[in-house]
Design an enzyme around this catalytic site. Structure first.
Site, PDB file in Angstrom:
ATOM      1  N   PRO A 165      32.133  43.168  44.230  1.00 33.76           N
ATOM      2  CA  PRO A 165      33.187  43.829  43.459  1.00 33.76           C
ATOM      3  C   PRO A 165      33.113  43.359  42.012  1.00 33.76           C
ATOM      4  O   PRO A 165      32.401  42.393  41.702  1.00 33.76           O
ATOM      5  CB  PRO A 165      34.470  43.313  44.119  1.00 33.76           C
ATOM      6  CG  PRO A 165      34.093  41.991  44.701  1.00 33.76           C
ATOM      7  CD  PRO A 165      32.633  42.079  45.071  1.00 33.76           C
ATOM      8  N   GLU A 215      34.109  41.363  38.839  1.00 30.72           N
ATOM      9  CA  GLU A 215      34.695  40.028  38.659  1.00 30.72           C
ATOM     10  C   GLU A 215      36.141  40.142  38.181  1.00 30.72           C
ATOM     11  O   GLU A 215      36.932  39.211  38.322  1.00 30.72           O
ATOM     12  CB  GLU A 215      33.895  39.215  37.637  1.00 30.72           C
ATOM     13  CG  GLU A 215      32.573  38.712  38.167  1.00 30.72           C
ATOM     14  CD  GLU A 215      31.624  39.802  38.601  1.00 30.72           C
ATOM     15  OE1 GLU A 215      31.459  40.791  37.855  1.00 30.72           O
ATOM     16  OE2 GLU A 215      31.074  39.685  39.710  1.00 30.72           O
ATOM     17  N   GLY A 258      29.610  52.519  38.202  1.00 34.91           N
ATOM     18  CA  GLY A 258      29.850  51.762  36.969  1.00 34.91           C
ATOM     19  C   GLY A 258      29.250  52.487  35.784  1.00 34.91           C
ATOM     20  O   GLY A 258      29.095  53.715  35.805  1.00 34.91           O
ATOM     21  N   SER A 259      28.873  51.721  34.792  1.00 29.87           N
ATOM     22  CA  SER A 259      28.397  52.332  33.552  1.00 29.87           C
ATOM     23  C   SER A 259      26.983  52.890  33.708  1.00 29.87           C
ATOM     24  O   SER A 259      26.191  52.415  34.537  1.00 29.87           O
ATOM     25  CB  SER A 259      28.412  51.287  32.440  1.00 29.87           C
ATOM     26  OG  SER A 259      27.529  50.244  32.772  1.00 29.87           O
ATOM     27  N   VAL A 309      24.213  50.158  33.079  1.00 29.51           N
ATOM     28  CA  VAL A 309      23.871  49.278  34.214  1.00 29.51           C
ATOM     29  C   VAL A 309      23.194  50.087  35.324  1.00 29.51           C
ATOM     30  O   VAL A 309      22.246  49.624  35.954  1.00 29.51           O
ATOM     31  CB  VAL A 309      25.127  48.530  34.730  1.00 29.51           C
ATOM     32  CG1 VAL A 309      24.813  47.760  35.995  1.00 29.51           C
ATOM     33  CG2 VAL A 309      25.656  47.584  33.653  1.00 29.51           C
ATOM     34  N   GLU A 327      26.912  56.347  40.754  1.00 22.80           N
ATOM     35  CA  GLU A 327      28.051  57.134  40.273  1.00 22.80           C
ATOM     36  C   GLU A 327      28.410  56.524  38.926  1.00 22.80           C
ATOM     37  O   GLU A 327      28.957  55.435  38.863  1.00 22.80           O
ATOM     38  CB  GLU A 327      29.174  57.064  41.309  1.00 22.80           C
ATOM     39  CG  GLU A 327      30.122  58.202  41.206  1.00 22.80           C
ATOM     40  CD  GLU A 327      31.292  57.835  40.355  1.00 22.80           C
ATOM     41  OE1 GLU A 327      31.223  58.139  39.134  1.00 22.80           O
ATOM     42  OE2 GLU A 327      32.238  57.229  40.861  1.00 22.80           O
ATOM     43  N   CYS A 357      36.353  57.649  35.896  1.00 21.83           N
ATOM     44  CA  CYS A 357      35.169  58.357  35.376  1.00 21.83           C
ATOM     45  C   CYS A 357      35.341  59.865  35.461  1.00 21.83           C
ATOM     46  O   CYS A 357      34.582  60.604  34.842  1.00 21.83           O
ATOM     47  CB  CYS A 357      33.919  57.887  36.080  1.00 21.83           C
ATOM     48  SG  CYS A 357      34.158  57.796  37.835  1.00 21.83           S
ATOM     49  N   SER A 375      39.854  64.407  43.799  1.00 27.68           N
ATOM     50  CA  SER A 375      39.156  63.466  44.692  1.00 27.68           C
ATOM     51  C   SER A 375      39.824  63.333  46.054  1.00 27.68           C
ATOM     52  O   SER A 375      41.027  63.087  46.137  1.00 27.68           O
ATOM     53  CB  SER A 375      39.122  62.075  44.051  1.00 27.68           C
ATOM     54  OG  SER A 375      38.602  62.155  42.758  1.00 27.68           O
TER      55      SER A 375
HETATM   56  P1  ADP Z   1      32.409  48.772  33.620  1.00 33.06           P
HETATM   57  O1  ADP Z   1      32.250  49.007  32.162  1.00 33.06           O
HETATM   58  O2  ADP Z   1      33.125  49.818  34.357  1.00 33.06           O
HETATM   59  O3  ADP Z   1      32.848  47.383  33.961  1.00 33.06           O
HETATM   60  P2  ADP Z   1      29.794  47.983  34.446  1.00 33.06           P
HETATM   61  O4  ADP Z   1      28.643  48.867  34.716  1.00 33.06           O
HETATM   62  O5  ADP Z   1      29.654  46.962  33.387  1.00 33.06           O
HETATM   63  O6  ADP Z   1      30.972  48.987  34.191  1.00 33.06           O
HETATM   64  O7  ADP Z   1      30.252  47.227  35.752  1.00 33.06           O
HETATM   65  C1  ADP Z   1      30.279  47.812  37.029  1.00 33.06           C
HETATM   66  C2  ADP Z   1      29.829  46.775  38.047  1.00 33.06           C
HETATM   67  O8  ADP Z   1      28.485  46.424  37.763  1.00 33.06           O
HETATM   68  C3  ADP Z   1      30.629  45.467  38.011  1.00 33.06           C
HETATM   69  O9  ADP Z   1      30.754  44.972  39.331  1.00 33.06           O
HETATM   70  C4  ADP Z   1      29.744  44.572  37.169  1.00 33.06           C
HETATM   71  O10 ADP Z   1      29.959  43.204  37.414  1.00 33.06           O
HETATM   72  C5  ADP Z   1      28.374  45.005  37.646  1.00 33.06           C
HETATM   73  N1  ADP Z   1      27.260  44.709  36.741  1.00 33.06           N
HETATM   74  C6  ADP Z   1      27.268  44.624  35.400  1.00 33.06           C
HETATM   75  N2  ADP Z   1      26.023  44.338  34.942  1.00 33.06           N
HETATM   76  C7  ADP Z   1      25.210  44.246  36.019  1.00 33.06           C
HETATM   77  C8  ADP Z   1      23.816  43.997  36.224  1.00 33.06           C
HETATM   78  N3  ADP Z   1      22.983  43.791  35.219  1.00 33.06           N
HETATM   79  N4  ADP Z   1      23.354  43.984  37.496  1.00 33.06           N
HETATM   80  C9  ADP Z   1      24.164  44.220  38.538  1.00 33.06           C
HETATM   81  N5  ADP Z   1      25.477  44.469  38.410  1.00 33.06           N
HETATM   82  C10 ADP Z   1      25.999  44.481  37.179  1.00 33.06           C
END
Ligand code: ADP
Length: 513
Positions: free
Chosen positions: A206, A208, A258-259, A262, A280, A314, A471
């Site tokens: 999840p 942090e 996430g983003s 990443v 996603e 999103c 959703s």
């Molecule tokens: P947001 O901007 O929504 O936090 P992130 O993509 O930064 O989007 O984060 C989504 C998830 O991906 C979080 O659980 C984050 O800790 C994790 N995350 C961020 N960077 C990495 C990485 N390099 N490898 C794996 N997980 C990552």
């Protein structure tokens, strides 16, 4: 407020007192759900090097607790536990897995109040919205408990008299699930429930920022009788954990929300061991209000589609394209609705807008509004930090926005809606599609033919027609272009966790008649 890391410098006598004090901020009916360690197999564990990181309430800045700052080594142990559990979990009958998942669903619903409270404390969304997410998140567990029993194969009509051809479905194996903070439960269950239904086991990471809801849900999975090792939870050093998941040959699938940045790293990394990937990622949802829209429906739909979770989803509307003939009436009515939103701590009665997740999120919102105003946008409502301070921003409506503004191109991920005026349908469709993203789009019109044409023309994975909330567990959620790969929820969501195996039975002698 002191961070837990900062408190490491305190004398040993002061520290337990401070930790007790932090614990009192989290009051649940079942305090057993307040877990602040990682879960590997059946053990609640610290990081192997003992490091921790604080979990903060975004509304108050208070530290709620600290959780282990786990890394690659911890993740390898979690992968080993998931791998060990996979053998027996995948061999169980589907109906067995289904019953245990149903127990998990029941426990999530029974503990809805506690889970919602935990979620508000770590994420900030209003309590009613958090309770809604628990029901939504649990619905994936219920749905896939049912779907577990419907993983059918195929018998293919053979082109050869002496051969028989069939297709079996197998679980892909251990799944690495990486999730964000905006839906602390639902983004996890949307991945873990179909994985478990298919017979996979999971290592969940999840965010942090919001690990506590995830840990409580994992505790309930154990209470439901889901065997240890089937669901493991690690958190901490996201890069170290991500790399361990990517590099492992035992992990056969990465599923991520996430983003886009990443997502691209994970997709490239997964190539090293040719894992399956579901992504996603970001969106830039347009919402088109046509002249013939029902004004009330359009205002309510756009309000829900834009401002829920303080604009931090999103699929949240990022740009509202409004046709010339309805522009002034819509701006007036929508402005009134936006002014009626109530900002505050999500635990307080009647609050509809919580804080943003952190100050970085607020800085981004501020940057987008400043950029828009400098390029000619007019602030109709809000437009600045809220008087509550810290992470609170006023629900904001901007008029006279254009495609030259940052907010038109990038997800603002906050409570700001820009109105962009257009004249013809084709102009609106062109503007809506002018994006590298393709997650969700919305349109409001009373004309079926126009609505149908727009839905077909929008280059998006999901379209809400006269609807701002789309959703559910029964629909295929996902995007096109750089918004991602694969679908979550519905029957399609299960395929992401299944391998297709073709079996050819040869030399089938024809009986002599
Ligand atoms: P947001 O901007 O929504 O936090 P992130 O993509 O930064 O989007 O984060 C989504 C998830 O991906 C979080 O659980 C984050 O800790 C994790 N995350 C961020 N960077 C990495 C990485 N390099 N490898 C794996 N997980 C990552």
């Amino acid at each position: 407020m002191r961070s837990v890391r900062a408190m490491g410098a305190q004398s040993p006598r002061v520290l337990p007192a401070l930790l007790r004090q932090m614990g009192t901020m989290v009051q649940l009916k079942e305090m057993g759900l307040f877990k602040s360690k990682g879960l590997i197999g059946d053990k609640w564990v610290d990081a192997e090097d003992g490091r921790t990181l604080p979990v903060t309430n975004p509304a108050t800045g208070e530290t709620l607790t600290s959780v282990p700052l786990m890394s690659g080594g911890d993740t390898q142990k979690a992968i080993a536990a998931a791998s060990h559990a996979f053998t027996s979990w995948s061999m169980r009958t589907a109906s067995d897995r289904s019953k245990l998942m149903r127990n998990w669903f029941n426990l999530l619903i029974e503990n809805k109040d506690d889970l919602a409270r935990l979620m508000v404390l770590e994420q900030g969304k209003p309590l009613a919205e958090a309770a809604g997410e628990i029901v939504y998140g649990a619905s994936f567990v219920e749905f896939y408990a049912e779907e577990a029993k419907r993983v059918y194969g195929d018998l293919i009509p053979s082109p050869f008299a002496e051969k028989r051809m069939l297709v079996m479905k197998h679980p892909v194996g251990v799944v690495g699930a990486i999730t964000p903070w905006n839906f602390p439960l639902a983004m996890i269950t949307r991945k873990v429930a179909p994985a478990l239904a298919a017979g996979c086991t999971a290592v969940v990471k999840p965010s942090e920022l919001t690990p506590l809801t995830a840990l409580a849900a994992a505790e309930l999975a154990l209470q439901a009788g889901i065997p240890p090792g089937v669901v493991n939870v690690v958190m901490g050093d996201s890069v170290g954990i991500g790399n361990a998941l990517i590099d492992s040959t035992q992990v056969r699938k990465i599923t991520f929300t996430g983003s886009t940045a990443v997502g691209k790293i994970l997709m490239a990394g997964a190539g090293k061991t040719v894992k399956k990937v579901s992504l996603e990622l970001g969106g830039n949802a347009p919402c088109i209000i046509f002249d013939d829209a029902d004004l009330d429906i359009a205002v309510k739909g756009a309000l829900a589609g834009k401002y829920r979770n303080s604009g931090q989803t999103c699929v949240c509307i990022n740009r509202i394209l409004v046709q010339d003939g309805i522009y002034d009436r819509f701006a007036e009515a929508f402005g009134q609705a936006v002014s009626g939103l109530r900002v505050g701590n999500g635990l307080e009665e009647g609050i509809t807008q919580g804080p943003l997740i952190n100050e970085a999120a607020l800085d981004k919102v501020e940057r987008h509004v400043e950029d828009a105003v400098s390029k000619g946008a007019k602030v109709l409502v809000g437009g600045k930090r809220h008087s509550l301070g810290r992470t609170f921003y006023e629900p904001t409506l901007l008029g006279n926005a254009s495609d030259e503004m940052l907010i038109f191109r990038e997800e603002v991920f906050g409570p700001v809606a820009p109105l962009v005026r257009f004249k013809t349908d084709e102009e609106a469709i062109k503007m809506a599609n002018e994006s590298e993203f393709g997650l969700a789009a919305y349109a409001f019109t009373e004309n079926i033919a126009r609505g149908w044409h727009v839905a077909e023309s929008l280059e998006y994975g999901m379209v809400g027609l006269n609807e701002g909330l789309i959703s559910t567990e029964v629909e295929p959620f996902g995007g096109t272009k750089q918004s991602g790969l694969g679908r979550e929820g519905s029957k399609y969501g299960l395929d992401e966790y299944l391998e297709v195996k073709y079996v050819c039975l040869g030399n089938m002698k024809q009986p002599v008649v």
